[in-house]
Design an enzyme around this catalytic site. Structure first.
Site, PDB file in Angstrom:
ATOM      1  N   VAL A   9      -7.383   9.378   3.339  1.00 53.24           N
ATOM      2  CA  VAL A   9      -7.792   8.815   4.633  1.00 53.24           C
ATOM      3  C   VAL A   9      -8.604   7.531   4.482  1.00 53.24           C
ATOM      4  CG1 VAL A   9      -9.994  10.060   4.906  1.00 53.24           C
ATOM      5  CG2 VAL A   9      -8.595   9.512   6.925  1.00 53.24           C
ATOM      6  N   GLY A  11      -8.082   5.071   2.458  1.00 56.32           N
ATOM      7  CA  GLY A  11      -7.292   3.942   1.941  1.00 56.32           C
ATOM      8  C   GLY A  11      -6.692   3.085   3.046  1.00 56.32           C
ATOM      9  N   GLY A  96       3.915  10.412   1.831  1.00 60.20           N
ATOM     10  CA  GLY A  96       4.205   8.986   1.876  1.00 60.20           C
ATOM     11  C   GLY A  96       3.835   8.301   0.574  1.00 60.20           C
ATOM     12  N   PRO A 121       9.257   7.842   0.824  1.00 55.91           N
ATOM     13  CA  PRO A 121       8.687   6.685   0.111  1.00 55.91           C
ATOM     14  C   PRO A 121       8.530   5.464   1.016  1.00 55.91           C
ATOM     15  CG  PRO A 121      10.945   7.141  -0.638  1.00 55.91           C
ATOM     16  CD  PRO A 121      10.536   8.281   0.255  1.00 55.91           C
ATOM     17  N   ASN A 122       9.202   5.487   2.148  1.00 56.37           N
ATOM     18  CA  ASN A 122       8.952   4.439   3.143  1.00 56.37           C
ATOM     19  C   ASN A 122       9.124   5.058   4.527  1.00 56.37           C
ATOM     20  OD1 ASN A 122       9.086   2.132   4.894  1.00 56.37           O
ATOM     21  ND2 ASN A 122       9.292   0.921   3.034  1.00 56.37           N
ATOM     22  N   HIS A 153       5.159  -7.107  -2.756  1.00 53.89           N
ATOM     23  CA  HIS A 153       4.040  -6.358  -2.168  1.00 53.89           C
ATOM     24  C   HIS A 153       2.716  -7.028  -2.527  1.00 53.89           C
ATOM     25  CE1 HIS A 153       6.990  -3.067  -1.651  1.00 53.89           C
ATOM     26  NE2 HIS A 153       6.171  -2.641  -0.711  1.00 53.89           N
ATOM     27  N   LYS A 157      -1.010  -3.184  -5.213  1.00 53.83           N
ATOM     28  CA  LYS A 157      -0.034  -2.088  -5.375  1.00 53.83           C
ATOM     29  C   LYS A 157       0.066  -1.697  -6.839  1.00 53.83           C
ATOM     30  CE  LYS A 157       4.599  -0.546  -4.103  1.00 53.83           C
ATOM     31  NZ  LYS A 157       4.092   0.781  -3.691  1.00 53.83           N
TER      32      LYS A 157
HETATM   33  N1  NAP Z   1       5.655   5.691   2.502  1.00 52.19           N
HETATM   34  C1  NAP Z   1       5.321   4.489   2.944  1.00 52.19           C
HETATM   35  O1  NAP Z   1       5.890   3.958   3.895  1.00 52.19           O
HETATM   36  C2  NAP Z   1       4.178   3.780   2.280  1.00 52.19           C
HETATM   37  C3  NAP Z   1       3.618   2.625   2.858  1.00 52.19           C
HETATM   38  C4  NAP Z   1       2.507   2.054   2.240  1.00 52.19           C
HETATM   39  C5  NAP Z   1       1.967   2.643   1.087  1.00 52.19           C
HETATM   40  N2  NAP Z   1       2.567   3.743   0.564  1.00 52.19           N
HETATM   41  C6  NAP Z   1       2.028   4.457  -0.595  1.00 52.19           C
HETATM   42  O2  NAP Z   1       0.915   5.224  -0.130  1.00 52.19           O
HETATM   43  C7  NAP Z   1      -0.040   5.363  -1.185  1.00 52.19           C
HETATM   44  C8  NAP Z   1      -1.394   4.880  -0.680  1.00 52.19           C
HETATM   45  O3  NAP Z   1      -1.327   3.486  -0.444  1.00 52.19           O
HETATM   46  P1  NAP Z   1      -2.618   2.685   0.056  1.00 52.19           P
HETATM   47  O4  NAP Z   1      -2.238   1.244   0.027  1.00 52.19           O
HETATM   48  O5  NAP Z   1      -3.144   3.270   1.311  1.00 52.19           O
HETATM   49  O6  NAP Z   1      -3.622   3.008  -1.166  1.00 52.19           O
HETATM   50  P2  NAP Z   1      -5.206   2.891  -1.223  1.00 52.19           P
HETATM   51  O7  NAP Z   1      -5.712   1.927  -0.198  1.00 52.19           O
HETATM   52  O8  NAP Z   1      -5.562   2.684  -2.664  1.00 52.19           O
HETATM   53  O9  NAP Z   1      -5.726   4.360  -0.786  1.00 52.19           O
HETATM   54  C9  NAP Z   1      -5.597   5.462  -1.636  1.00 52.19           C
HETATM   55  C10 NAP Z   1      -6.265   6.670  -1.002  1.00 52.19           C
HETATM   56  O10 NAP Z   1      -6.116   7.787  -1.869  1.00 52.19           O
HETATM   57  C11 NAP Z   1      -7.397   8.320  -2.195  1.00 52.19           C
HETATM   58  N3  NAP Z   1      -7.365   8.778  -3.591  1.00 52.19           N
HETATM   59  C12 NAP Z   1      -7.360   8.016  -4.713  1.00 52.19           C
HETATM   60  N4  NAP Z   1      -7.312   8.790  -5.810  1.00 52.19           N
HETATM   61  C13 NAP Z   1      -7.285  10.076  -5.361  1.00 52.19           C
HETATM   62  C14 NAP Z   1      -7.273  11.347  -6.001  1.00 52.19           C
HETATM   63  N5  NAP Z   1      -7.261  11.448  -7.344  1.00 52.19           N
HETATM   64  N6  NAP Z   1      -7.276  12.458  -5.228  1.00 52.19           N
HETATM   65  C15 NAP Z   1      -7.279  12.362  -3.873  1.00 52.19           C
HETATM   66  N7  NAP Z   1      -7.313  11.189  -3.198  1.00 52.19           N
HETATM   67  C16 NAP Z   1      -7.316  10.062  -3.943  1.00 52.19           C
HETATM   68  C17 NAP Z   1      -8.360   7.179  -1.977  1.00 52.19           C
HETATM   69  O11 NAP Z   1      -9.634   7.688  -1.677  1.00 52.19           O
HETATM   70  P3  NAP Z   1     -10.990   7.277  -2.439  1.00 52.19           P
HETATM   71  O12 NAP Z   1     -10.713   6.126  -3.331  1.00 52.19           O
HETATM   72  O13 NAP Z   1     -11.960   6.976  -1.311  1.00 52.19           O
HETATM   73  O14 NAP Z   1     -11.370   8.518  -3.192  1.00 52.19           O
HETATM   74  C18 NAP Z   1      -7.752   6.517  -0.758  1.00 52.19           C
HETATM   75  O15 NAP Z   1      -8.109   7.231   0.410  1.00 52.19           O
HETATM   76  C19 NAP Z   1       0.521   4.565  -2.360  1.00 52.19           C
HETATM   77  O16 NAP Z   1       1.235   5.441  -3.202  1.00 52.19           O
HETATM   78  C20 NAP Z   1       1.485   3.585  -1.695  1.00 52.19           C
HETATM   79  O17 NAP Z   1       2.501   3.155  -2.568  1.00 52.19           O
HETATM   80  C21 NAP Z   1       3.648   4.318   1.133  1.00 52.19           C
END
Ligand code: NAP
Length: 268
Positions: A9, A11, A96, A121-122, A153, A157
């Site tokens: 949440v 991120g 996601g 994945p998207n 990206h 990423k």
């Molecule tokens: N499916 C889609 O359409 C889509 C779109 C965009 C992104 N994504 C994917 O979604 C993921 C997140 O992207 P983002 O850009 O939001 O990343 P981000 O800004 O780095 O956020 C990551 C989140 O995960 C938490 N986290 C990190 N390590 C963790 C762990 N070991 N256990 C539990 N929580 C953990 C972080 O919390 P804290 O650091 O506060 O602990 C933060 O809330 C990536 O894999 C990205 O490729 C998918």
């Protein structure tokens, strides 16, 4: 009102979901998770704007009960534990998060014995329509066209190529009666020699604040077809995730994809 839990949440995507939930009439945030090392544990799930009243927690198990669905946009190494927690609590899970390994995929399959698991994945609707078009084009154009996938990206990423680029490559490979593992070319450097027939190449840009761009290139003799999707705002992923989460609630246990949500074709 359906109760939704969010993994990741704090991120970029997690906060985009929190913003999308404010305007969603059918969903209410009930639990919000980050890592045990998060600097935001105990603070409100919304980093800015109107508070949600839901504090950020690390341990999912005590907070998942009563959630109608969970959405995971965290990091790949955390997904298996999230799947186990959702499986134990009987909470449907939308994943996601991208870039997870085969072991995590097995953990998702195991959880899917008990709960519906949507691997997305998207979550953008446009990208999933594009994936269908990519397969259609590959089938119609045939083997005389070389296919490469290019993606771009933002600088933060962590995985490459993107999960979406790989899904596009898989769709093209399947349309050609093969698998991506057999035909993918992930690196070209130095004297590479001519292109292996039937290969699918990947090109990756990581720069600035690019939200996400994907192009599938079909290059034949005397013509080139390109199918491109550009995301300009993360809200498109959040909106798609909420649409998919609503679809997932009440489904039988099993593994689903966005193609199922959108009625675009075969199960994963
Ligand atoms: N499916 C889609 O359409 C889509 C779109 C965009 C992104 N994504 C994917 O979604 C993921 C997140 O992207 P983002 O850009 O939001 O990343 P981000 O800004 O780095 O956020 C990551 C989140 O995960 C938490 N986290 C990190 N390590 C963790 C762990 N070991 N256990 C539990 N929580 C953990 C972080 O919390 P804290 O650091 O506060 O602990 C933060 O809330 C990536 O894999 C990205 O490729 C998918």
């Amino acid at each position: 009102m359906q109760r939704v839990a969010i993994f990741g949440v704090t991120g970029r995507m997690g906060q985009s979901l929190v913003r999308a939930l404010r305007a969603a009439p059918n969903f209410r945030l009930c639990a919000a998770f980050a890592s045990a090392a998060s600097g935001r544990l105990g603070s409100d799930a919304a980093a800015d704007g109107e508070p949600t009243g839901v504090p950020v927690a690390a341990d999912a198990a005590p907070h998942l009960a009563g959630a109608a669905v969970a959405i995971d946009f965290s990091q790949p190494e955390a997904v298996a534990a999230h799947a186990a927690a959702c499986g134990a609590a009987g909470v449907p899970l939308l994943v996601g998060t991208t870039g997870f390994d085969a072991g995590t995929r097995r953990a998702l399959d195991a959880a899917a014995q008990r709960i519906p698991v949507l691997i997305a994945p998207n979550t953008s609707v446009g990208v999933n329509v594009m994936t269908r078009l990519a397969a259609l084009a590959a089938r119609a154009l045939g083997d005389g066209y070389d296919v490469d996938v290019a993606e771009a990206h933002h600088r933060a990423k962590r995985d490459a190529p993107s999960g979406t680029a790989l899904a596009l490559g898989e769709a093209v490979a399947a349309a050609r009666g093969t698998t991506l593992d057999q035909v993918a070319v992930y690196e070209r450097h130095g004297v590479t020699g001519p292109r292996p027939p039937g290969s699918i190449g990947f090109a990756v840009v990581r720069a600035g604040d690019i939200v996400g761009e994907h192009t599938v290139i079909y290059a034949g003799e005397g013509e080139r077809l390109e199918i491109t999707h550009r995301a300009s705002d993360r809200s498109t992923f959040a909106q798609g995730a909420l649409r998919a989460a609503a679809w997932l609630i009440g489904r039988p246990a099993g593994v689903y994809g966005m193609q199922d949500v959108l009625g675009l074709g075969e199960r994963r």
